[in-house]
Design an enzyme around this catalytic site. Structure first.
Site, PDB file in Angstrom:
ATOM      1  N   CYS A  32     -20.485  12.083 -19.965  1.00  0.00           N
ATOM      2  CA  CYS A  32     -20.192  13.471 -19.660  1.00  0.00           C
ATOM      3  C   CYS A  32     -20.666  13.814 -18.259  1.00  0.00           C
ATOM      4  CB  CYS A  32     -20.877  14.393 -20.668  1.00  0.00           C
ATOM      5  SG  CYS A  32     -20.524  13.977 -22.386  1.00  0.00           S
TER       6      CYS A  32
ATOM      7  N   LEU B  38     -16.863  13.992 -22.421  1.00  0.00           N
ATOM      8  CA  LEU B  38     -15.999  12.865 -22.744  1.00  0.00           C
ATOM      9  C   LEU B  38     -16.438  12.413 -24.124  1.00  0.00           C
ATOM     10  CD1 LEU B  38     -13.845  10.761 -21.953  1.00  0.00           C
ATOM     11  CD2 LEU B  38     -15.676   9.395 -20.940  1.00  0.00           C
ATOM     12  N   ALA B  39     -15.654  12.705 -25.158  1.00  0.00           N
ATOM     13  CA  ALA B  39     -16.069  12.507 -26.542  1.00  0.00           C
ATOM     14  C   ALA B  39     -16.008  11.025 -26.920  1.00  0.00           C
ATOM     15  CB  ALA B  39     -15.182  13.329 -27.472  1.00  0.00           C
TER      16      ALA B  39
ATOM     17  N   GLY C 236     -24.731  10.565 -21.281  1.00  0.00           N
ATOM     18  CA  GLY C 236     -25.196   9.218 -21.569  1.00  0.00           C
ATOM     19  C   GLY C 236     -24.996   8.808 -23.007  1.00  0.00           C
ATOM     20  N   GLU C 237     -25.753   7.792 -23.408  1.00  0.00           N
ATOM     21  CA  GLU C 237     -25.747   7.300 -24.780  1.00  0.00           C
ATOM     22  C   GLU C 237     -27.173   6.898 -25.164  1.00  0.00           C
ATOM     23  OE1 GLU C 237     -23.219   7.398 -26.724  1.00  0.00           O
ATOM     24  OE2 GLU C 237     -21.461   7.478 -25.398  1.00  0.00           O
TER      25      GLU C 237
ATOM     26  N   ILE D 101      -9.640  -7.523 -11.727  1.00  0.00           N
ATOM     27  CA  ILE D 101      -8.943  -7.235 -10.474  1.00  0.00           C
ATOM     28  C   ILE D 101      -9.029  -8.459  -9.576  1.00  0.00           C
ATOM     29  CG2 ILE D 101      -9.066  -5.899  -8.327  1.00  0.00           C
ATOM     30  CD1 ILE D 101      -7.783  -4.337 -10.541  1.00  0.00           C
TER      31      ILE D 101
ATOM     32  N   GLY E 193     -21.093  -6.549 -16.959  1.00  0.00           N
ATOM     33  CA  GLY E 193     -22.181  -7.517 -16.837  1.00  0.00           C
ATOM     34  C   GLY E 193     -23.181  -7.175 -15.754  1.00  0.00           C
TER      35      GLY E 193
END
Length: 640
Positions: free
Chosen positions: A2, A51-52, A76-77, A291, A364
């Site tokens: 978010c 941002l769900a 965050g998480e 990419i 990573g």
């Protein structure tokens, strides 16, 4: 994932302007396209863009405790939120959602400022506690998520996920910080806690800021550090087994999501290791993205394809070319301050590609810093051996002379390009490492600066950033010191900033299992020989993944996520380069010697020298000045 923003007034009877708070929130709408929220009370305003990802139905913010006295806006998480829920319920807390956000408000009620030590994850948040009349800001240990703030003249505080949110407030001074400008031209980014603006600061990783109404101005406080100490007694074989299991667990807890989830896959060791474990743990076909470049010397997409085939992922790949001048301009708007890592271009493109398929991607990032994967760590070790063999009174004049007289052979094979090594060995350990990683070396920076710029710097040099971290580094090894400095500067200032801004520009959440702080703390205890051995870094990491990845992924020469700038600046970006570096914005800024800039461009485009990294830094700075809305010749308002 978010975006957050907010305003705090020292006086409780001063209301927060709702239109201003909305503008600050709208400035970061790209970070949260799924919804927004505003909360205003007694001189405080909190804003949120969502941002769900988890509890999509119930996790709206700002979010409150049971009686509404504590509110949080959070980005965050928190991966251990379910364990925290269980512990906090036993202490009498009542939960109304299944969202990790709610763990934060109750953890604050239970543990106060120490709540951050209980969180496992990536986070930047602001809590308002009306009973204690306290605003509490916190940022995760490694700096994965950003948080900017500014104290105003009247004692008010403005904060936001990105600079553009803070700068939406009209009372924030936009004068440039001259020391931050010097830091940028040395390092290619503005290191925490500075920003390019003198009035705005980043809350540094592993720091909190607690502002209590009616009390003196608060200062940020650290709550965690990483200690590089060779305390592990594991054999290398046992360490390799434990490494896989620890990283597997860090990956597993990052697979929790109510939206599609995939991974970045460059074909290097770190991203390939993460994809291997994701594929095993998820039990389903994974989406991966990479990419490539139209220059084969920089392209690793075939290795990514190899890993994707091995683990049967749905793989998507695209190519970046040098004619994307529109992207060069857009990057300045994403970062809000000068940023000179050209790999931001492919990072944005891979984020854009991933977002077409998923909402969450694992990366990573962090493996090089933890396991000494960068070539510069090996060179730093060699230089330290030379420093120990020769006393400083002899070493400094001898290698100083060699550094001054040896030609800069940009065109020659690497083994003959020894000028930087000679210059580094002539210096002490910290200064030598700083010189080795500088985008623009000291002497060149001084030649590019105007006389006024040099005078106004007053002797300040960006080396002071490294010395400040080195002075308090809890390490017992010179290579570990370089890793520690990188974890405090390069990782949050460059790598994680690049990933956050480019991914959030397309509303993509990126999770970084190698920067799980439990994994980081464990890796820091391993012997140096497990990390760096001979000419190879990541020794134990590569050994650990031999059963899961082919040798040509693990043991080929590292290319890195670099961009063929040198040829682009002589080809598709040649005119764009000249118009930027030699144009009126740079000439009229008062910061540069125009003749020196012209010589630099001419030498590169003629093929006499390779100044690609330096020129990209200058071009990025010019883009920043224009994005900032300054007319050529306008007062930069800078301060040393």
């Amino acid at each position: 994932m978010c975006g957050i923003a907010g305003i705090y007034h020292e006086r409780a009877d001063r209301s927060v302007d709702p239109d201003l708070l909305t503008r600050m929130n709208d400035a970061i709408a790209h970070r949260g396209p799924d919804g927004d929220g505003i909360y205003r009370t007694e001189g405080v305003g909190l804003a949120h863009r969502r941002l769900a990802i988890i509890d999509r139905a119930g996790g709206h913010q700002p979010l409150f405790n049971e009686d509404g006295s504590v509110a949080v806006t959070y980005n965050g998480e928190i991966y251990n939120f379910q364990e925290l829920f269980e512990e906090l319920r036993t202490r009498g807390h009542v939960f109304r959602t299944h969202c990790d956000t709610e763990a934060i408000v109750h953890a604050w009620e239970e543990w106060g400022e120490e709540c951050v030590t209980r969180f496992r994850g990536m986070f930047a948040f602001a809590i308002w506690d009306s009973r204690q009349q306290t605003l509490f800001l916190g940022r995760d240990r490694l700096g994965i998520k950003p948080l900017h703030y500014a104290f105003l003249a009247d004692g008010s505080v403005v904060f936001g996920s990105e600079l553009k949110s803070v700068l939406a407030h009209p009372e924030v001074d936009r004068g440039l910080d001259l020391h931050a400008t010097e830091d940028y031209f040395a390092l290619g980014y503005v290191p925490d806690p500075k920003t390019i603006y003198r009035a705005v600061r980043k809350l540094a990783p592993a720091h909190t800021l607690c502002i209590r109404r009616g009390q003196p101005k608060a200062e940020p406080r650290p709550y965690w550090d990483v200690h590089f100490a060779e305390t592990s007694t594991l054999s290398e074989a046992d360490a390799a087994v434990e490494l896989v299991e620890r990283l597997r667990e860090a990956v597993r807890i990052r697979l929790v999501s109510e939206v599609p989830l995939g991974a970045f896959l460059s074909g290097g060791v770190d991203s390939s290791a993460v994809v291997a474990l994701m594929s095993q743990e998820s039990g389903r076909v994974m989406d991966t993205c990479s990419i490539g470049f139209d220059d084969p010397a920089y392209d690793e997409s075939n290795y990514a394809q190899q890993v994707a085939k091995l683990y049967n992922t749905r793989h998507a790949a695209e190519t970046v070319s040098g004619d994307e001048t529109d992207l060069v301009e857009r990057l300045a708007g994403m970062f809000d301050e000068p940023f000179a890592d050209s790999s931001a271009m492919p990072t944005y493109r891979v984020s854009e590609l991933a977002r077409r398929r998923v909402t969450v991607a694992l990366s990573g990032d962090g493996g090089d810093e933890l396991f000494a994967g960068y070539r510069r760590y090996r060179f730093h070790g060699y230089e330290e051996q030379a420093r120990r063999l020769m006393p400083a009174p002899l070493r400094q004049p001898l290698f100083g002379l060699l550094g001054r007289t040896y030609p800069k052979l940009d065109w020659a094979p690497r083994m003959l390009r020894a000028k930087t090594t000679f210059q580094s060995v002539a210096r002490d350990s910290v200064e030598g490492y700083f010189h080795g990683v500088s985008v623009i070396p000291d002497e060149m920076r001084q030649s590019l600066y105007s006389e006024k710029m040099r005078r106004d710097l007053g002797g300040y040099s960006a080396i002071e950033v490294f010395r400040a971290h080195a002075d308090k580094a809890p390490v017992d090894d010179t290579v570990a010191l370089a890793q520690y400095i990188d974890l405090k500067t390069w990782l949050p200032g460059d790598i994680l900033t690049k990933v956050d801004r480019t991914s959030m520009a397309v509303a993509l959440e990126v999770r970084v299992p190698m920067l799980d702080h439990h994994f980081v703390e464990w890796a820091a205890t391993l012997p140096r020989s497990f990390r760096l051995r001979g000419k190879s870094g990541k020794a134990v990491l590569k050994k650990a993944f031999e059963p899961l990845l082919p040798n040509d992924i693990l043991y080929r020469q590292k290319k890195g996520f670099s961009v063929p700038l040198a040829s682009w600046f002589r080809g598709p970006l040649a005119e764009r380069l000249r118009s930027a570096v030699l144009g009126p914005m740079m000439a009229d800024s008062g910061l540069f010697d125009r003749a020196a800039l012209k010589q630099l461009v001419d030498d590169h485009q003629s093929g006499r020298s390779d100044h690609a990294a330096v020129l990209w830094s200058l071009m990025s700075f010019e883009s920043f000045l224009r994005q900032d809305g300054r007319a050529p010749g306008a007062d930069l308002g800078y301060a040393a």
